[in-house]
Design an enzyme around this catalytic site. Structure first.
Site, PDB file in Angstrom:
ATOM      1  N   GLY A 285       0.864  -1.175   0.000  1.00  0.00           N
ATOM      2  CA  GLY A 285       0.000   0.000   0.000  1.00  0.00           C
ATOM      3  C   GLY A 285       0.896   1.218   0.000  1.00  0.00           C
ATOM      4  CB  CYS A 286       1.378   3.973   2.343  1.00  0.00           C
ATOM      5  SG  CYS A 286       2.512   5.318   2.725  1.00  0.00           S
TER       6      CYS A 286
END
Length: 185
Positions: A22-23
């Site tokens: 994700g991040c």
């Protein structure tokens, strides 16, 4: 951005694994505080061809090679196993929500494991089965062969370490590190 296309197998007592959590800022902070991980580099991993430029992605959603924000970790298997790194990977983000990391939405935030060889693929599949069983629901994490990795700009590297007072770091990354039992300071 310069692609890093070298094989990611065991080399000189270390192994490399590329993960799309994700991040990338959050997992980079986790990796940098984990004993046995010798290097953490943030960037973009995906299929053949260049990653989409920022404007093309942000404005038009163009991401034809399915690039994701990724963290490429190098580790000493004698000190930390691939399975332990994958456990940290799954603890650090929600693998049940497609194309999202917190408030960030889009295909570049999809949970992905890029395997370098058959051994990494088999071991990742075993961990993924355990995660599904432990959380009691399906996960959306993709398991894809590693093809290429483009290192992100220098200001993206060790973002938490350089910007601990930044709101995202204080509200998202710091609590995550504490929850995972890692030093946030």
């Amino acid at each position: 951005m310069v692609p890093m296309t070298d094989a990611q197998s065991v080399n000189g007592g270390t192994e490399t694994l590329t993960l799309g959590p994700g991040c990338f800022w959050s997992f980079d902070a986790v990796a940098r505080r984990t004993p046995g991980i010798t290097s953490s580099v943030v960037g973009f991993a995906g299929d053949h061809g260049p990653p989409p430029d920022y404007e093309a992605y942000q404005r038009y959603g163009l991401n034809p090679q399915k690039f994701v924000e990724a963290v490429q970790v190098t580790f000493r298997p004698d000190d930390i196993s691939l399975e332990e790194i994958l456990a940290l990977f799954f603890q650090s983000h929600d693998p049940t929500t497609p194309n999202q990391s917190g408030a960030d939405h889009g295909t570049v935030y999809h949970s992905t494991i890029f395997y370098a060889d058959e051994d990494q693929r088999v071991r990742a599949e075993q961990v993924m089965r355990r995660v599904r069983r432990d959380i009691g629901k399906d996960i959306v994490t993709d398991l894809r062969p590693y093809q290429q990795f483009f290192e992100a700009d220098p200001e993206q590297q060790d973002f938490y370490g350089k910007n601990p007072s930044q709101p995202y770091c204080r509200v998202v990354i710091e609590p995550k590190l504490r929850t995972m039992g890692l030093d946030a300071g």
